[in-house]
Design a protein around this motif. Structure first.
Motif, mmCIF file in Angstrom:
data_model
loop_
_atom_site.group_PDB
_atom_site.id
_atom_site.type_symbol
_atom_site.label_atom_id
_atom_site.label_comp_id
_atom_site.label_asym_id
_atom_site.label_seq_id
_atom_site.Cartn_x
_atom_site.Cartn_y
_atom_site.Cartn_z
ATOM 1 N N ARG A 58 0.839 -1.215 0.000
ATOM 2 C CA ARG A 58 0.000 0.000 0.000
ATOM 3 C C ARG A 58 0.863 1.249 0.000
ATOM 4 N N ALA A 59 1.929 1.240 0.803
ATOM 5 C CA ALA A 59 2.807 2.410 0.858
ATOM 6 C C ALA A 59 3.498 2.642 -0.484
ATOM 7 N N SER A 60 3.908 1.566 -1.145
ATOM 8 C CA SER A 60 4.543 1.693 -2.455
ATOM 9 C C SER A 60 3.577 2.283 -3.470
ATOM 10 N N GLN A 61 2.335 1.783 -3.454
ATOM 11 C CA GLN A 61 1.335 2.281 -4.392
ATOM 12 C C GLN A 61 1.003 3.743 -4.123
ATOM 13 N N MET A 62 0.901 4.110 -2.850
ATOM 14 C CA MET A 62 0.599 5.499 -2.506
ATOM 15 C C MET A 62 1.712 6.436 -2.944
ATOM 16 N N SER A 63 2.958 6.003 -2.801
ATOM 17 C CA SER A 63 4.081 6.871 -3.191
ATOM 18 C C SER A 63 4.147 7.074 -4.697
ATOM 19 N N GLY A 64 3.529 6.173 -5.454
ATOM 20 C CA GLY A 64 3.521 6.315 -6.904
ATOM 21 C C GLY A 64 2.313 7.056 -7.441
ATOM 22 N N ARG A 65 1.344 7.385 -6.593
ATOM 23 C CA ARG A 65 0.114 8.024 -7.073
ATOM 24 C C ARG A 65 0.325 9.424 -7.653
ATOM 25 N N PRO A 66 1.184 10.268 -7.064
ATOM 26 C CA PRO A 66 1.374 11.594 -7.689
ATOM 27 C C PRO A 66 1.842 11.508 -9.136
ATOM 28 N N GLN A 67 2.788 10.625 -9.415
ATOM 29 C CA GLN A 67 3.261 10.469 -10.787
ATOM 30 C C GLN A 67 2.141 9.940 -11.687
ATOM 31 N N ALA A 68 1.376 8.974 -11.196
ATOM 32 C CA ALA A 68 0.272 8.425 -11.985
ATOM 33 C C ALA A 68 -0.781 9.488 -12.264
ATOM 34 N N ALA A 69 -1.039 10.352 -11.283
ATOM 35 C CA ALA A 69 -2.032 11.412 -11.457
ATOM 36 C C ALA A 69 -1.586 12.408 -12.524
ATOM 37 N N ILE A 70 -0.308 12.743 -12.524
ATOM 38 C CA ILE A 70 0.208 13.679 -13.525
ATOM 39 C C ILE A 70 0.151 13.058 -14.912
ATOM 40 N N SER A 71 0.524 11.791 -15.031
ATOM 41 C CA SER A 71 0.469 11.106 -16.327
ATOM 42 C C SER A 71 -0.957 11.068 -16.861
ATOM 43 N N THR A 72 -1.911 10.787 -15.962
ATOM 44 C CA THR A 72 -3.322 10.760 -16.372
ATOM 45 C C THR A 72 -3.784 12.139 -16.816
ATOM 46 N N ALA A 73 -3.366 13.171 -16.088
ATOM 47 C CA ALA A 73 -3.753 14.537 -16.447
ATOM 48 C C ALA A 73 -3.191 14.929 -17.810
ATOM 49 N N ILE A 74 -1.965 14.553 -18.090
ATOM 50 C CA ILE A 74 -1.353 14.866 -19.390
ATOM 51 C C ILE A 74 -2.111 14.170 -20.517
ATOM 52 N N ASP A 75 -2.494 12.906 -20.281
ATOM 53 C CA ASP A 75 -3.191 12.136 -21.313
ATOM 54 C C ASP A 75 -4.603 12.658 -21.577
ATOM 55 N N ASN A 76 -5.246 13.210 -20.539
ATOM 56 C CA ASN A 76 -6.665 13.554 -20.657
ATOM 57 C C ASN A 76 -6.954 15.048 -20.764
ATOM 58 N N THR A 77 -5.921 15.887 -20.698
ATOM 59 C CA THR A 77 -6.119 17.337 -20.744
ATOM 60 C C THR A 77 -5.603 17.897 -22.060
ATOM 61 N N PRO A 78 -6.495 18.414 -22.918
ATOM 62 C CA PRO A 78 -6.050 18.941 -24.215
ATOM 63 C C PRO A 78 -4.987 20.032 -24.095
ATOM 64 N N ARG A 79 -5.077 20.854 -23.056
ATOM 65 C CA ARG A 79 -4.106 21.940 -22.897
ATOM 66 C C ARG A 79 -2.691 21.432 -22.649
ATOM 67 N N LEU A 80 -2.564 20.164 -22.250
ATOM 68 C CA LEU A 80 -1.248 19.605 -21.939
ATOM 69 C C LEU A 80 -0.726 18.692 -23.040
ATOM 70 N N ARG A 81 -1.320 18.740 -24.207
ATOM 71 C CA ARG A 81 -0.887 17.881 -25.299
ATOM 72 C C ARG A 81 0.539 18.186 -25.753
ATOM 73 N N TRP A 82 1.016 19.410 -25.452
ATOM 74 C CA TRP A 82 2.383 19.778 -25.842
ATOM 75 C C TRP A 82 3.422 19.032 -25.008
ATOM 76 N N VAL A 83 3.024 18.442 -23.910
ATOM 77 C CA VAL A 83 3.956 17.684 -23.065
ATOM 78 C C VAL A 83 4.153 16.315 -23.711
ATOM 79 N N ASN A 84 5.241 16.174 -24.479
ATOM 80 C CA ASN A 84 5.478 14.903 -25.164
ATOM 81 C C ASN A 84 6.112 13.888 -24.222
ATOM 82 N N GLU A 85 6.391 12.703 -24.743
ATOM 83 C CA GLU A 85 6.931 11.620 -23.907
ATOM 84 C C GLU A 85 8.274 11.992 -23.296
ATOM 85 N N SER A 86 9.094 12.707 -24.063
ATOM 86 C CA SER A 86 10.403 13.091 -23.547
ATOM 87 C C SER A 86 10.287 14.037 -22.358
#
Length: 221
Positions: free
Chosen positions: A90-118
């Motif tokens: 649980r602690a490992s999963q919780m520590s990874g949630r901020p990164q997962a949230a940002i990745s999800t936001a980049i994928d689902n927010t049109p304004r962030l489409r300029w953020v490429n994989e690099s």
């Protein structure tokens, strides 16, 4: 001649632009780090080479002899009470949630489409994950362990090991998987960078390691 020269200039300029955009995260990390933290940036780049080498070597030893540093984590989780093992997951999963949230936001927010994989993998991820796992967990555990009387060298070792295992577990919860094992080795390397040269070196080492992985994947395709 002028026509050919102009076409050549346009062609190579467009190629240079594509290379820059395709590696914008790594370029930005090294450029900013090199300007503000030149010594730490150089150490981080050298550390990334060592980390990639250590990852390759431990993988080969694991394939040949079935021995890996992650075996220790597996053994400890098997020996620990079920509640402790579940708490670690649980602690490992919780520590990874901020990164997962940002990745999800980049994928689902049109304004962030300029953020490429690099930019995502070589700038944002290294900054965020090193802040969480090294500056937060690793250094926080050092302070906590020394506060309860554990000698600083032992506290450094334990905090680095725990931080690396949380880092690997945040990406893959199975200690027997290749991803977990590779990331555990990488996390140990980033922890050493943090201990020896500070957060900027850990961020640069992380960014360079991710850039190397992307380049390796591109070659395989």
């Amino acid at each position: 001649m002028f026509y050919n020269g102009a076409n050549g200039l346009i062609y190579y300029s467009s190629r240079a632009a594509r290379v820059f955009v395709g590696n914008a995260g790594f370029v930005a990390t090294v450029a900013v780090g090199g300007y503000f933290f030149p010594r730490e940036t150089a150490a981080g780049l050298a550390g990334a080479v060592a980390i990639r080498g250590a990852t390759w070597l431990t993988r080969k030893v694991d394939e040949e002899y079935r021995v890996h540093v992650a075996d220790g984590v597996s053994t400890l989780l098997e020996m620990a009470p079920r509640s402790v093992a579940a708490g670690y997951m649980r602690a490992s999963q919780m520590s990874g949630r901020p990164q997962a949230a940002i990745s999800t936001a980049i994928d689902n927010t049109p304004r962030l489409r300029w953020v490429n994989e690099s930019l995502a993998s070589e700038l944002l991820s290294p900054l965020l994950e090193e802040a969480i796992f090294r500056a937060g967990i690793q250094e926080g555990l050092v302070l906590g362990l020394t506060a309860v009387g554990i000698p600083r060298p032992a506290a450094r070792f334990l905090s680095g090991a725990l931080s690396a295992s949380f880092f690997a577990g945040a990406h893959n919860g199975d200690p027997d998987s290749r991803q977990y094992r590779d990331l555990l080795v990488a996390g140990i390397g980033f922890g050493l960078m943090m201990h020896l040269h500070g957060l900027p070196a850990a961020v640069v080492a992380h960014a360079a390691t991710n850039a190397g992985l992307r380049f390796e994947l591109a070659l395989r395709q």
